[in-house]
Design a protein around this motif. Structure first.
Motif, short mmCIF file in Angstrom:
data_model
loop_
_atom_site.label_atom_id
_atom_site.label_comp_id
_atom_site.label_asym_id
_atom_site.label_seq_id
_atom_site.Cartn_x
_atom_site.Cartn_y
_atom_site.Cartn_z
N PRO A 23 0.80 -1.22 0.00
CA PRO A 23 0.00 0.00 0.00
C PRO A 23 0.84 1.28 0.00
CG PRO A 23 -0.11 -1.07 2.13
CD PRO A 23 0.63 -1.99 1.22
N PHE A 46 -10.16 -7.43 -1.93
CA PHE A 46 -9.20 -6.48 -1.40
C PHE A 46 -9.54 -6.18 0.06
CE2 PHE A 46 -12.62 -4.52 -3.69
CZ PHE A 46 -13.13 -3.59 -2.80
N PRO A 47 -8.52 -5.95 0.89
CA PRO A 47 -8.79 -5.66 2.30
C PRO A 47 -9.32 -4.24 2.46
CG PRO A 47 -6.45 -5.55 1.89
CD PRO A 47 -7.10 -6.01 0.60
N THR A 48 -10.22 -4.06 3.41
CA THR A 48 -10.67 -2.74 3.82
C THR A 48 -10.26 -2.58 5.29
OG1 THR A 48 -12.85 -3.44 4.61
CG2 THR A 48 -12.65 -2.93 2.25
N GLU A 49 -10.73 -1.56 5.94
CA GLU A 49 -10.35 -1.35 7.33
C GLU A 49 -10.93 -2.42 8.26
OE1 GLU A 49 -11.44 2.61 8.43
OE2 GLU A 49 -9.98 3.50 7.08
N THR A 50 -12.04 -3.04 7.87
CA THR A 50 -12.68 -4.01 8.77
C THR A 50 -12.81 -5.41 8.19
OG1 THR A 50 -14.84 -3.28 7.98
CG2 THR A 50 -14.02 -2.26 9.98
N TYR A 52 -12.96 -7.81 4.07
CA TYR A 52 -12.53 -7.80 2.68
C TYR A 52 -13.68 -7.35 1.79
CZ TYR A 52 -8.01 -9.93 3.40
OH TYR A 52 -6.73 -10.15 3.77
N GLY A 53 -13.35 -6.64 0.73
CA GLY A 53 -14.32 -6.25 -0.28
C GLY A 53 -14.13 -7.11 -1.52
N GLY A 55 -14.58 -6.82 -5.69
CA GLY A 55 -14.83 -5.89 -6.77
C GLY A 55 -15.00 -6.59 -8.10
#
Length: 71
Positions: A23, A46-50, A52-53, A55
């Motif tokens: 990152p 993809f990782p997010t703050e809490t 995985y998302g 896309g």
């Protein structure tokens, strides 16, 4: 092609590629790999703050169908 075990729809398995992107110093080559996946109708996680998302290319109906199928 191998089939997913225990999958009620018996969908074929797909290949998973793991692309690790720093990152702080993202590699344009690795970003381009992810773009190619999206353009080909694939999914990216993809990782997010809490959590995985996941896309997809929202303009690709088949990619959106894949997203709903795995949700």
């Amino acid at each position: 092609m191998p089939r997913a075990r225990g999958n009620p729809k018996d969908r074929p398995l797909t290949k998973t590629n793991i692309i690790t992107i720093d990152p702080d110093f993202p590699s344009s080559d690795k970003i381009l790999q992810a773009i190619k996946v999206l353009k080909a109708g694939g999914l990216v996680a993809f990782p997010t703050e809490t959590v995985y998302g996941i896309g997809v290319n929202a303009n690709n109906a088949k990619a959106v169908e894949k997203l709903y199928a795995i949700k």
